[in-house]
Design a protein around this motif. Sequence first.
Motif, short mmCIF file in Angstrom:
data_model
loop_
_atom_site.label_atom_id
_atom_site.label_comp_id
_atom_site.label_asym_id
_atom_site.label_seq_id
_atom_site.Cartn_x
_atom_site.Cartn_y
_atom_site.Cartn_z
N TRP A 102 0.84 -1.20 0.00
CA TRP A 102 0.00 0.00 0.00
C TRP A 102 0.87 1.24 0.00
O TRP A 102 1.81 1.36 0.79
N TYR A 103 0.55 2.17 -0.89
CA TYR A 103 1.28 3.43 -1.00
C TYR A 103 0.34 4.60 -0.74
O TYR A 103 -0.84 4.57 -1.13
N LEU A 104 0.87 5.61 -0.10
CA LEU A 104 0.13 6.85 0.08
C LEU A 104 0.09 7.61 -1.24
O LEU A 104 1.11 7.81 -1.88
N ASP A 105 -1.08 8.00 -1.66
CA ASP A 105 -1.28 8.80 -2.87
C ASP A 105 -1.69 10.19 -2.44
O ASP A 105 -2.83 10.44 -2.08
N LEU A 106 -0.72 11.11 -2.43
CA LEU A 106 -0.93 12.46 -1.93
C LEU A 106 -0.84 13.43 -3.09
O LEU A 106 0.23 13.58 -3.69
N PHE A 115 7.22 -2.66 -8.29
CA PHE A 115 8.64 -2.90 -8.12
C PHE A 115 9.43 -1.61 -7.94
O PHE A 115 10.64 -1.63 -7.80
N GLY A 116 8.74 -0.48 -7.96
CA GLY A 116 9.41 0.80 -7.81
C GLY A 116 9.77 1.09 -6.37
O GLY A 116 9.37 0.39 -5.44
N THR A 117 10.53 2.13 -6.18
CA THR A 117 10.92 2.55 -4.84
C THR A 117 10.38 3.95 -4.58
O THR A 117 10.73 4.90 -5.27
N VAL A 118 9.50 4.08 -3.61
CA VAL A 118 8.98 5.38 -3.21
C VAL A 118 9.05 5.50 -1.70
O VAL A 118 9.16 4.50 -0.99
N ALA A 119 8.99 6.72 -1.20
CA ALA A 119 9.16 6.94 0.24
C ALA A 119 7.90 6.63 1.03
O ALA A 119 7.96 6.45 2.23
N ASP A 120 6.76 6.57 0.35
CA ASP A 120 5.49 6.53 1.07
C ASP A 120 4.85 5.14 1.10
O ASP A 120 3.64 5.00 1.01
N LEU A 121 5.65 4.10 1.21
CA LEU A 121 5.13 2.76 1.40
C LEU A 121 4.69 2.59 2.85
O LEU A 121 5.42 2.92 3.78
N LEU A 122 3.48 2.11 3.07
CA LEU A 122 2.99 1.86 4.42
C LEU A 122 3.59 0.56 4.94
O LEU A 122 3.46 -0.49 4.29
N PRO A 128 3.53 5.51 13.14
CA PRO A 128 2.78 6.31 12.17
C PRO A 128 3.66 6.76 11.01
O PRO A 128 4.85 7.01 11.17
N LEU A 129 3.05 6.84 9.84
CA LEU A 129 3.74 7.36 8.66
C LEU A 129 3.51 8.87 8.59
O LEU A 129 2.36 9.32 8.62
N THR A 130 4.60 9.65 8.50
CA THR A 130 4.49 11.10 8.37
C THR A 130 5.07 11.52 7.03
O THR A 130 6.20 11.19 6.71
N ARG A 131 4.29 12.26 6.27
CA ARG A 131 4.69 12.72 4.94
C ARG A 131 4.85 14.24 4.97
O ARG A 131 3.90 14.96 5.25
N PHE A 157 -5.86 13.06 -0.15
CA PHE A 157 -5.01 11.88 -0.20
C PHE A 157 -5.87 10.62 -0.33
O PHE A 157 -7.06 10.61 -0.01
N GLY A 158 -5.23 9.57 -0.84
CA GLY A 158 -5.85 8.26 -0.96
C GLY A 158 -4.74 7.22 -0.94
O GLY A 158 -3.62 7.51 -0.47
N PHE A 159 -5.00 6.05 -1.48
CA PHE A 159 -4.00 4.98 -1.43
C PHE A 159 -4.02 4.18 -2.73
O PHE A 159 -5.06 4.02 -3.37
N ASP A 160 -2.83 3.71 -3.12
CA ASP A 160 -2.67 2.81 -4.27
C ASP A 160 -2.14 1.48 -3.78
O ASP A 160 -1.28 1.43 -2.89
#
Length: 214
Positions: A102-106, A115-122, A128-131, A157-160
């Motif tokens: 699950w990724y944060l979609d902001l 397979f990508g690398t992003v900072a907002d992986l839950l 808590p995740l802080t963006r 915000f939502g989630f992917d």
Amino acid sequence: MVRLVPLLALCGLLLAAPAQAAVLGVFTHDYRQGLYDPEGDDLLGPDYVEISEAQANPFRDVFDFSSLLGATIDRLELTLTFSDAGPSSFQIFGFNIPTERWYLDLGEIRPEDEFGTVADLLVDGTGPLTRLVDAATDAAEGTTVFADALATGRIGFGFDEPAAFVSDSFRLYSATLTVSGTAVAVVPLPAPFWFLAAALGGLGLARRRRLAQT
């Protein structure tokens, strides 16, 4: 005729203090049944909303901080508390295949793919995740999330969940938006100033009366 400096202008000069960096506002969405119901078809539990990729109308939430747009806003921080988000995966022929991520979609920020690398992986169990969103993150990521938020006073915000082998879900308990920036501090005027202001006002009034009588 000598004109006195308007007292209101003088008060304004003395009241203005150097700008101070500070938290301007904190907004919290607590996802409990009957307390706060976000957009989408996701079900509300006793103290959470169940985020599921199976819903035709997916979860989406928006913070409105337009009441703070009179100040200088330097940064936004979105903090999420959640559980059961994974990530999880299995190995086949030496390859690590993700099954739940699950990724944060902001704003316009979206993950490249599973397979990508992003900072907002839950990630469960990491707190808590802080963006952080500010002008620097806009520049670094080639987005306009912060600029758009400042223009509208809103940020959504939502989630992917791109690893769609099965219908995954997780629990979101709360979301908090912290708005920070600078504001002009109001400093109380000392008593001697008011005596001086009264004296100047009295002198001006007396002078106008003398001039009127001549």
